[in-house]
Design an enzyme around this catalytic site. Structure first.
Site, PDB file in Angstrom:
ATOM      1  N   GLN A 108       0.803  -0.965   0.201  1.00  0.00           N
ATOM      2  CA  GLN A 108      -0.074  -0.424   0.305  1.00  0.00           C
ATOM      3  C   GLN A 108       0.862   1.214  -0.404  1.00  0.00           C
ATOM      4  O   GLN A 108       1.389   1.377   0.769  1.00  0.00           O
ATOM      5  CB  GLN A 108      -1.090   0.393   1.025  1.00  0.00           C
ATOM      6  CG  GLN A 108      -1.888   1.266   1.326  1.00  0.00           C
ATOM      7  CD  GLN A 108      -2.479   0.709   2.710  1.00  0.00           C
ATOM      8  OE1 GLN A 108      -2.069   0.084   3.824  1.00  0.00           O
ATOM      9  NE2 GLN A 108      -3.757   1.645   2.604  1.00  0.00           N
ATOM     10  N   GLY A 109       0.780   2.250  -0.653  1.00  0.00           N
ATOM     11  CA  GLY A 109       1.912   3.111  -1.339  1.00  0.00           C
ATOM     12  C   GLY A 109       1.276   4.427  -0.535  1.00  0.00           C
ATOM     13  O   GLY A 109       0.874   4.863  -1.668  1.00  0.00           O
ATOM     14  N   SER A 130       1.005   6.856   2.295  1.00  0.00           N
ATOM     15  CA  SER A 130       2.596   7.730   3.230  1.00  0.00           C
ATOM     16  C   SER A 130       3.702   7.799   2.785  1.00  0.00           C
ATOM     17  O   SER A 130       4.300   7.380   1.904  1.00  0.00           O
ATOM     18  CB  SER A 130       2.649   6.781   4.394  1.00  0.00           C
ATOM     19  OG  SER A 130       1.616   6.524   5.366  1.00  0.00           O
ATOM     20  N   SER A 166       4.844  -1.087   3.766  1.00  0.00           N
ATOM     21  CA  SER A 166       4.531  -2.617   4.684  1.00  0.00           C
ATOM     22  C   SER A 166       4.820  -3.788   3.460  1.00  0.00           C
ATOM     23  O   SER A 166       4.641  -3.794   2.610  1.00  0.00           O
ATOM     24  CB  SER A 166       3.383  -3.040   5.807  1.00  0.00           C
ATOM     25  OG  SER A 166       3.190  -1.956   6.654  1.00  0.00           O
ATOM     26  N   GLU A 168     -10.406  -1.770   5.412  1.00  0.00           N
ATOM     27  CA  GLU A 168      -9.241  -2.355   6.365  1.00  0.00           C
ATOM     28  C   GLU A 168      -9.684  -1.980   7.619  1.00  0.00           C
ATOM     29  O   GLU A 168      -8.885  -2.897   8.602  1.00  0.00           O
ATOM     30  CB  GLU A 168      -7.531  -1.393   6.389  1.00  0.00           C
ATOM     31  CG  GLU A 168      -6.113  -1.477   7.078  1.00  0.00           C
ATOM     32  CD  GLU A 168      -5.495  -0.503   6.642  1.00  0.00           C
ATOM     33  OE1 GLU A 168      -5.467   0.519   5.492  1.00  0.00           O
ATOM     34  OE2 GLU A 168      -4.301  -0.559   7.341  1.00  0.00           O
ATOM     35  N   SER A 171      -3.576   7.858  13.875  1.00  0.00           N
ATOM     36  CA  SER A 171      -3.025   8.042  14.709  1.00  0.00           C
ATOM     37  C   SER A 171      -4.356   8.225  16.154  1.00  0.00           C
ATOM     38  O   SER A 171      -5.275   8.283  15.019  1.00  0.00           O
ATOM     39  CB  SER A 171      -1.940   8.690  15.205  1.00  0.00           C
ATOM     40  OG  SER A 171      -2.252   9.835  15.247  1.00  0.00           O
TER      41      SER A 171
HETATM   42  C1  LIG Z   1       4.384  -0.400  11.580  1.00  0.00           C
HETATM   43  C2  LIG Z   1       3.455   0.167  10.336  1.00  0.00           C
HETATM   44  C3  LIG Z   1       3.194   0.080   8.939  1.00  0.00           C
HETATM   45  C4  LIG Z   1       2.540   0.786   8.411  1.00  0.00           C
HETATM   46  N1  LIG Z   1       2.296   0.499   7.036  1.00  0.00           N
HETATM   47  C5  LIG Z   1       2.031   1.659   5.850  1.00  0.00           C
HETATM   48  C6  LIG Z   1       1.932   0.762   4.932  1.00  0.00           C
HETATM   49  O1  LIG Z   1       1.701  -0.020   4.454  1.00  0.00           O
HETATM   50  N2  LIG Z   1       1.439   2.048   3.612  1.00  0.00           N
HETATM   51  C7  LIG Z   1       1.668   2.596   3.527  1.00  0.00           C
HETATM   52  O2  LIG Z   1       1.345   4.045   3.275  1.00  0.00           O
HETATM   53  N3  LIG Z   1       1.512   3.153   5.201  1.00  0.00           N
HETATM   54  C8  LIG Z   1       2.106   3.059   5.811  1.00  0.00           C
HETATM   55  N4  LIG Z   1       2.344   3.082   7.826  1.00  0.00           N
HETATM   56  C9  LIG Z   1       2.249   4.840   7.571  1.00  0.00           C
HETATM   57  C10 LIG Z   1       1.374   5.107   9.285  1.00  0.00           C
HETATM   58  O3  LIG Z   1       0.421   4.684   8.184  1.00  0.00           O
HETATM   59  C11 LIG Z   1       1.663   6.724   9.374  1.00  0.00           C
HETATM   60  O4  LIG Z   1       3.230   6.382  10.161  1.00  0.00           O
HETATM   61  C12 LIG Z   1       0.927   7.238  10.060  1.00  0.00           C
HETATM   62  O5  LIG Z   1      -0.663   7.378   8.830  1.00  0.00           O
HETATM   63  C13 LIG Z   1       1.094   8.387  10.900  1.00  0.00           C
HETATM   64  O6  LIG Z   1       1.659   9.776   9.909  1.00  0.00           O
HETATM   65  P1  LIG Z   1       3.284   9.706   9.820  1.00  0.00           P
HETATM   66  O7  LIG Z   1       3.760   8.335  10.204  1.00  0.00           O
HETATM   67  O8  LIG Z   1       3.263  10.692   8.850  1.00  0.00           O
HETATM   68  O9  LIG Z   1       3.203  10.764  11.499  1.00  0.00           O
HETATM   69  P2  LIG Z   1       3.072  12.410  11.621  1.00  0.00           P
HETATM   70  O10 LIG Z   1       1.055  12.230  10.389  1.00  0.00           O
HETATM   71  O11 LIG Z   1       3.740  12.796  10.824  1.00  0.00           O
HETATM   72  O12 LIG Z   1       2.431  12.396  13.165  1.00  0.00           O
HETATM   73  C14 LIG Z   1       3.387  12.085  13.776  1.00  0.00           C
HETATM   74  C15 LIG Z   1       2.587  12.786  15.003  1.00  0.00           C
HETATM   75  O13 LIG Z   1       1.697  13.750  15.760  1.00  0.00           O
HETATM   76  C16 LIG Z   1       0.835  13.726  15.300  1.00  0.00           C
HETATM   77  N5  LIG Z   1      -0.478  14.641  14.466  1.00  0.00           N
HETATM   78  C17 LIG Z   1      -0.432  15.144  12.944  1.00  0.00           C
HETATM   79  N6  LIG Z   1      -1.443  15.728  13.080  1.00  0.00           N
HETATM   80  C18 LIG Z   1      -2.009  15.829  13.921  1.00  0.00           C
HETATM   81  C19 LIG Z   1      -2.765  16.690  13.716  1.00  0.00           C
HETATM   82  N7  LIG Z   1      -3.631  17.374  12.966  1.00  0.00           N
HETATM   83  N8  LIG Z   1      -3.128  17.329  15.249  1.00  0.00           N
HETATM   84  C20 LIG Z   1      -2.641  16.351  16.646  1.00  0.00           C
HETATM   85  N9  LIG Z   1      -1.771  15.197  16.969  1.00  0.00           N
HETATM   86  C21 LIG Z   1      -1.180  15.436  15.211  1.00  0.00           C
HETATM   87  C22 LIG Z   1       0.293  11.934  15.261  1.00  0.00           C
HETATM   88  O14 LIG Z   1      -0.607  11.492  15.659  1.00  0.00           O
HETATM   89  C23 LIG Z   1       1.444  11.693  15.428  1.00  0.00           C
HETATM   90  O15 LIG Z   1       0.915  11.282  16.695  1.00  0.00           O
HETATM   91  C24 LIG Z   1       3.050   1.989   8.353  1.00  0.00           C
HETATM   92  C25 LIG Z   1       2.914   2.825   9.352  1.00  0.00           C
HETATM   93  C26 LIG Z   1       3.398   1.598  10.795  1.00  0.00           C
HETATM   94  C27 LIG Z   1       4.568   2.650  11.969  1.00  0.00           C
END
Ligand SMILES: Cc1cc2nc3c(=O)[nH]c(=O)nc-3n(C[C@H](O)[C@H](O)[C@H](O)COP(=O)(O)OP(=O)(O)OC[C@H]3O[C@@H](n4cnc5c(N)ncnc54)[C@H](O)[C@@H]3O)c2cc1C
Length: 381
Positions: free
Chosen positions: A124-125, A127, A159, A242, A360
């Protein structure tokens, strides 16, 4: 009918988790995807050949057209048999239903049989480094060149990209568009010179997710799911799949972990500690509540905010289970023998990710605050 279904499945699992597959009992899953990967792929193929995969897909697309209740039974029996974690879940549970809902007949004919037969694996592409919680900031672009889309950009946390043959990519196809407008949902082959996959080493020491770089990667023009420019709607539909029936399988895995932890507490005497006993009991109750909530939600046609409630509840529950596992194991849990983590240490470390992926905790709470409680919207740029 359901009784037959359960009996048939139970008998099939008992007959087939044997010989070379016996060693797969309890193997794999989040934080443990590296375990016996190839054998688990063979196991998925075996399940598929016997008609025990893609249960909820309509019969005309090769599924069984199983009811939600039958799918629940499947997950229950699958866990009771301690059968291994599936390798094909992204294709089976995310892309397959999306193609069934939005794909062209050609796309359905091209891809669904290969997912069914576990011949092509998917990732899944969505993020990107600048687009996680704020997915509408996707900046990967796709432009038309002759009969192809040409894709450039970076995805992250993808992933199982290192195992995948194909990726469904959310990309900006309308130059200069902003936010949810001008995005398209593209199907992109992974094994080509324009795609580079770099594994990310996790806290657990293993690599289940990756950075994926698209540098003039190509896919043919007809590989858009839904209309060009309507990718946001398709991408959201995939997220709804999902968070649908697939979560039941996850909860069944949770039950297996909790049962094993209770067993460990009985064996190592931790159960004599009244605090641990109470926490284990609370954990069991939490699981019952989640199950009831999931069944209620799944019986609705369009689960909305309930999916956010489920995500918040299960993520926190599972993270606490990881912490409880460390407490049950006691001081031993602090030591990794020869640098190797055992299943409890792995659970503890990997479950830190639960409150991040799939949206999150903070984002789920914002959804509930704004859409359910009608609280003031948070400022947006
Ligand atoms: C184990 C794992 C597997 C994954 N697999 C995939 C995958 O297969 N494909 C894919 O596309 N993605 C995947 N992801 C990505 C996942 O969807 C993102 O990590 C998630 O959406 C959070 O984005 P970020 O990591 O960029 O954090 P950010 O968006 O940068 O957030 C960082 C922190 O800030 C907080 N935050 C951000 N915006 C706000 C707001 N507006 N208000 C309050 N708090 C906020 C968040 O809650 C978090 O605590 C995976 C992630 C993990 C950990």
């Amino acid at each position: 009918m359901n009784g037959d279904f359960r009996q048939q499945l139970r008998a099939w699992l008992a007959d087939n988790l044997h010989g070379e597959f016996a060693k797969l009992r309890g193997v794999g899953g989040p934080g443990r995807e590296h375990e016996q990967y190839e054998s688990r792929r063979e196991w998925d193929r075996k399940l598929a050949k016997a008609g025990w995969s893609c249960l909820g897909w309509p019969v005309e697309h090769g599924g069984r057209g199983a009811s939600t209740q039958e799918q629940v039974i499947f997950y229950e029996e699958y866990a009771a048999a301690n059968a291994p974690a599936r390798v094909n879940h992204i294709g089976e549970e995310l892309l397959g239903p999306t193609l069934i809902a939005f794909g062209t007949p050609e796309q359905q004919r091209r891809f669904l049989p290969k997912i069914l037969a576990v011949e092509e694996l998917w990732c899944q592409g969505y993020s990107e480094p600048g687009a996680g919680s704020d997915l509408a900031s996707v900046s990967t672009t796709a432009t038309v060149d002759g009969d192809d889309w040409v894709i450039t950009g970076q995805k992250v946390w993808t992933s199982l990209a290192h195992e995948a043959d194909w990726c469904f990519v959310l990309a900006r196809t309308q130059p200069g568009s902003r936010r949810r407008e001008g995005l398209s949902y593209l199907l992109v082959p992974m094994r080509q010179p324009g795609v580079e996959v770099r594994p990310i080493r996790q806290l657990t020491g293993t690599s289940e997710f990756n950075e994926v770089f698209f540098d003039n990667a190509r896919t043919s023009k007809d590989m858009v799911v839904g209309e060009v420019g309507d990718g946001w709607r398709v991408a959201m539909a995939t997220l709804a799949f999902e968070r649908g029936v697939a979560t039941l399988g996850q909860q069944v895995g949770f039950r297996r972990e909790l049962d094993a932890l209770i067993d460990l507490a009985k064996r190592n005497g931790a159960i004599d500690d009244p605090v641990i006993k109470e926490r284990l009991t609370r954990s069991w109750i939490g699981l019952e509540v989640m199950r009831a909530h999931a069944l209620r939600t799944l019986s609705r046609k369009d689960p909305g905010y309930e999916a956010s409630v489920s995500k918040l509840v299960w993520a926190r529950w599972h993270r606490e289970l990881g912490e409880l596992a460390m407490q049950v194991r006691g001081p031993e849990s602090m030591v990794a023998v020869d640098g190797d983590l055992d299943e409890w240490q792995r659970l503890f470390l990997f479950s830190r990710a639960d409150t991040i992926y799939g949206g999150s905790d903070e984002i789920q709470r914002t959804i509930i605050a704004e859409r359910v409680l009608g609280l003031p919207k948070e400022p947006r740029a």
